[in-house]
Write a protein that holds these residues in place. Structure first.
Motif, short mmCIF file in Angstrom:
data_model
loop_
_atom_site.label_atom_id
_atom_site.label_comp_id
_atom_site.label_asym_id
_atom_site.label_seq_id
_atom_site.Cartn_x
_atom_site.Cartn_y
_atom_site.Cartn_z
N UNK A 44 -36.70 69.67 56.92
CA UNK A 44 -35.49 69.25 57.62
C UNK A 44 -34.28 69.25 56.69
N UNK A 45 -34.49 68.95 55.41
CA UNK A 45 -33.41 68.99 54.44
C UNK A 45 -32.84 70.41 54.35
N UNK A 46 -33.71 71.39 54.16
CA UNK A 46 -33.26 72.78 54.05
C UNK A 46 -32.56 73.23 55.33
N UNK A 47 -33.09 72.86 56.47
CA UNK A 47 -32.49 73.25 57.75
C UNK A 47 -31.16 72.54 58.01
N UNK A 48 -31.07 71.27 57.61
CA UNK A 48 -29.83 70.50 57.78
C UNK A 48 -28.72 71.09 56.92
N UNK A 49 -29.04 71.42 55.68
CA UNK A 49 -28.04 71.97 54.76
C UNK A 49 -27.54 73.32 55.27
N UNK A 50 -28.44 74.17 55.71
CA UNK A 50 -28.06 75.53 56.11
C UNK A 50 -27.60 75.63 57.56
N UNK A 51 -28.04 74.69 58.38
CA UNK A 51 -27.72 74.79 59.81
C UNK A 51 -28.57 75.83 60.51
N UNK A 52 -29.58 76.36 59.82
CA UNK A 52 -30.48 77.37 60.38
C UNK A 52 -31.90 77.01 59.98
N UNK A 53 -32.86 77.82 60.43
CA UNK A 53 -34.25 77.60 60.06
C UNK A 53 -34.52 78.26 58.70
N UNK A 54 -34.96 77.46 57.72
CA UNK A 54 -35.20 77.96 56.36
C UNK A 54 -36.60 77.59 55.90
N UNK A 55 -37.07 78.29 54.88
CA UNK A 55 -38.34 77.98 54.24
C UNK A 55 -38.03 77.08 53.04
N UNK A 56 -38.32 75.81 53.16
CA UNK A 56 -37.98 74.84 52.11
C UNK A 56 -38.65 75.19 50.78
N UNK A 57 -39.85 75.74 50.81
CA UNK A 57 -40.55 76.09 49.57
C UNK A 57 -39.75 77.10 48.76
N UNK A 58 -39.02 77.99 49.43
CA UNK A 58 -38.26 79.03 48.72
C UNK A 58 -36.79 78.68 48.52
N UNK A 59 -36.33 77.62 49.15
CA UNK A 59 -34.90 77.25 49.05
C UNK A 59 -34.64 76.00 48.22
N UNK A 60 -35.63 75.15 48.07
CA UNK A 60 -35.41 73.89 47.35
C UNK A 60 -35.86 74.00 45.89
N UNK A 61 -35.10 73.36 45.05
CA UNK A 61 -35.38 73.28 43.62
C UNK A 61 -35.68 71.84 43.28
N UNK A 62 -36.61 71.64 42.36
CA UNK A 62 -37.12 70.30 42.04
C UNK A 62 -36.95 70.02 40.56
N UNK A 63 -36.58 68.77 40.26
CA UNK A 63 -36.53 68.32 38.87
C UNK A 63 -37.13 66.92 38.81
N UNK A 64 -38.38 66.86 38.34
CA UNK A 64 -39.05 65.58 38.15
C UNK A 64 -38.58 64.98 36.83
N UNK A 65 -38.81 63.71 36.61
CA UNK A 65 -38.34 63.06 35.39
C UNK A 65 -38.86 63.75 34.13
N UNK A 66 -40.06 64.28 34.18
CA UNK A 66 -40.64 64.94 33.00
C UNK A 66 -40.19 66.38 32.85
N UNK A 67 -39.52 66.95 33.85
CA UNK A 67 -39.08 68.34 33.78
C UNK A 67 -37.79 68.46 32.98
N UNK A 68 -37.72 69.50 32.16
CA UNK A 68 -36.49 69.73 31.39
C UNK A 68 -35.53 70.63 32.14
N UNK A 69 -36.01 71.30 33.18
CA UNK A 69 -35.15 72.18 33.96
C UNK A 69 -35.57 72.15 35.42
#
Length: 141
Positions: free
Chosen positions: A102-127
């Motif tokens: 829903x986040x990916x679709x809300x941002x784009x206003x269209x149907x998106x694949x969140x796995x390919x559109x979202x980027x993640x940074x956990x506390x232990x990740x440097x990038x």
């Protein structure tokens, strides 16, 4: 007199510290430098959570991928970055709980694949890491 304890440190590590201090012109006793280093680490760990190895059960479970509390999620759309964050056990965007899809679709206003559109940074990740890559790693473990 203040009591003391001994903390095992590899001999080579301690000698490296003594040599380092000497090479920098620091006349401090290496034992005191270790104590100063502990103080420095503790003061930095207050504002650098990546220094702490905290095991938390809080987080958001996205299918096979667990996003710990504090994980940031972002998406770029039409040149702008949009951000969400895992707070407790919810993914929050603009003050509301939301799913990644829903986040990916809300941002784009269209149907998106969140796995390919979202980027993640956990506390232990440097990038930032692509969600799909994180999912692949999670499924291999």
């Amino acid at each position: 007199m203040e009591t003391q304890i001994s903390i095992p440190v590899q001999t080579r590590r301690f000698l490296d510290l003594a040599e380092f201090l000497e090479s920098k012109g620091d006349s401090r006793d290496p034992v005191l430098a270790v104590s100063d280093a502990i103080d420095y680490w503790m003061s930095n760990a207050d504002w650098k959570p990546e220094l702490l190895k905290v095991s938390s059960t809080l987080g958001y479970q996205w299918k096979s991928l667990f996003l710990p509390d504090g994980t940031e999620v972002r998406m770029q759309y039409k040149g702008n970055w949009y951000y969400a964050k895992v707070e407790g056990d919810k993914l929050m965007y603009e003050g509301e709980a939301i799913t990644p899809g829903r986040l990916a679709n809300t941002i784009s206003g269209t149907s998106r694949n969140a796995w390919r559109d979202l980027w993640i940074k956990r506390l232990a990740d440097s990038e930032w890491l692509l969600a799909d890559d994180c999912r692949g790693e999670a499924e291999q473990t």
